[in-house]
Design an enzyme around this catalytic site. Sequence first.
Site, short mmCIF file in Angstrom:
data_model
loop_
_atom_site.label_atom_id
_atom_site.label_comp_id
_atom_site.label_asym_id
_atom_site.label_seq_id
_atom_site.Cartn_x
_atom_site.Cartn_y
_atom_site.Cartn_z
CE LYS A 130 -63.76 119.87 46.73
NZ LYS A 130 -63.94 120.41 45.31
CG ASP A 143 -64.71 118.48 42.13
OD1 ASP A 143 -65.70 118.99 41.99
OD2 ASP A 143 -63.84 118.58 43.22
P1 NAP Z 1 -56.45 123.23 47.31
O1 NAP Z 1 -56.51 121.91 47.43
O2 NAP Z 1 -56.38 124.47 48.27
O3 NAP Z 1 -55.55 123.72 46.14
C1 NAP Z 1 -55.27 125.15 45.73
C2 NAP Z 1 -54.29 125.16 44.55
O4 NAP Z 1 -53.96 126.77 44.42
C3 NAP Z 1 -52.55 125.16 45.24
O5 NAP Z 1 -52.03 124.33 44.12
C4 NAP Z 1 -51.92 126.21 45.84
O6 NAP Z 1 -50.59 126.45 45.37
C5 NAP Z 1 -52.65 127.03 44.53
N1 NAP Z 1 -52.88 128.48 45.22
C6 NAP Z 1 -53.42 128.71 46.45
N2 NAP Z 1 -53.54 130.20 46.28
C7 NAP Z 1 -52.64 130.80 45.26
C8 NAP Z 1 -52.27 132.05 44.85
N3 NAP Z 1 -52.51 133.14 45.60
N4 NAP Z 1 -51.56 132.02 43.90
C9 NAP Z 1 -51.05 130.76 42.99
N5 NAP Z 1 -51.35 129.54 43.55
C10 NAP Z 1 -52.19 129.41 44.61
O7 NAP Z 1 -58.01 123.71 46.69
P2 NAP Z 1 -58.90 122.72 45.52
O8 NAP Z 1 -59.85 122.16 46.30
O9 NAP Z 1 -57.83 122.08 44.51
O10 NAP Z 1 -59.65 123.93 44.75
C11 NAP Z 1 -59.02 124.75 43.85
C12 NAP Z 1 -60.06 125.81 43.41
O11 NAP Z 1 -61.02 125.17 42.52
C13 NAP Z 1 -61.01 126.49 44.66
O12 NAP Z 1 -61.11 128.15 44.51
C14 NAP Z 1 -62.35 125.73 44.55
O13 NAP Z 1 -63.28 126.53 45.01
C15 NAP Z 1 -62.18 125.64 43.40
N6 NAP Z 1 -63.16 124.36 42.70
C16 NAP Z 1 -64.39 124.78 42.00
C17 NAP Z 1 -65.29 123.63 41.56
C18 NAP Z 1 -66.47 123.86 40.83
O14 NAP Z 1 -67.28 123.21 40.94
N7 NAP Z 1 -66.69 124.90 40.15
C19 NAP Z 1 -64.95 122.21 42.07
C20 NAP Z 1 -63.78 122.04 42.87
C21 NAP Z 1 -62.99 123.08 43.14
P3 NAP Z 1 -49.71 125.75 46.57
O15 NAP Z 1 -49.62 124.21 46.35
O16 NAP Z 1 -48.46 126.46 46.36
O17 NAP Z 1 -50.28 125.97 48.04
#
Ligand code: NAP
Length: 301
Positions: free
Chosen positions: A74, A110
């Site tokens: 993304k 989103d």
């Molecule tokens: P991303 O860009 O990889 O960001 C992930 C975030 O989560 C980062 O801030 C990371 O922290 C933090 N994180 C990862 N593992 C962690 C852990 N074990 N403990 C605490 N913090 C943790 O991912 P994203 O695209 O933003 O997506 C985030 C989540 O939202 C995903 O699971 C995705 O599937 C979900 N999502 C759902 C929808 C929907 O339509 N329902 C839409 C979009 C996203 P750091 O910065 O420290 O690495």
Amino acid sequence: MSVSISGRTRLAGIIGWPVTHSLSPAMHNAAYEAAGLDWAYVPLPVRDEEDLRRVLAAVRVLPFVGFNVTMPYKQAMLEYCDEVAMLARIAGAVNTVHCVDGRLIGYNTDGRGLVDSLAADLGFSPEGRSVVVVGAGGAAGAATVAFVLAKAARVTVLNRSLGRAEELVERIAPHARSTELAAGLLDAGAARTVSEAALVVNATPLGMAPADPSPVPAEWMHAGQVVADMIYRAGPTPLMLAARSVGATAVDGLGMLLSQGAMSLEIWSEGAQVSAPRDVMAQAAQAAMDSVARQGVEGTE
Ligand code: NAP
């Protein structure tokens, strides 16, 4: 449901890795059939960024209306688009690309998808409220921009690495007039901020794996709060269980998935002004999730 393919069928799809258990193909194909669109939505598994460049070159010359982008591309997609809508650039992530005459136009649905789903499912509006976003990645950026646009009074971004939360807030703050933005570390010191929020959002992947803990302990939450997990799975997520154990209202990310997907469809059908059949999409997404759950794996975008 069967997809009928003709000589004029246009394509849509989802680029990511992995995409095997994405609910989007089922949700979109059901919508195209119901809306009478001669389109087909396919999974597009892309292993690394070198393959991403090759796939995008192919997409430009094939009859794609557009495609969705999920983890881990993304943020990278910002650089591969020919144009990026201002909201997606401020959010720092693209989840929807519209293909127009071989050009790739990036959007982010989103954040608005999350805000719309909270309104539709819970009658919740962030206007004038205090919101906590846990996580500082692409989905957190999109949610924060949407809360600013929805005139939240305050949004605090909590992350396990403070620097990334600060970067996100610095990027969005110049565009926030009526919303106060703050960044904080996701540690015990965040308890008060979380307990004072009207809405708590999980934008981390914590909860996707069966043994994951809740990103926020139950003791930080209370009755009267709304807690929204972006994760969805067959049963309640660890955050939802923690929130409900103290009487808070909790939802998973299925409503957000539905709303962001409906907005993608409407962007791609711009000329035809198609209104996404949300009920059909909701039923198809739920049926696909039940099927994924029967296979013993979880899905998320
Ligand atoms: P991303 O860009 O990889 O960001 C992930 C975030 O989560 C980062 O801030 C990371 O922290 C933090 N994180 C990862 N593992 C962690 C852990 N074990 N403990 C605490 N913090 C943790 O991912 P994203 O695209 O933003 O997506 C985030 C989540 O939202 C995903 O699971 C995705 O599937 C979900 N999502 C759902 C929808 C929907 O339509 N329902 C839409 C979009 C996203 P750091 O910065 O420290 O690495």
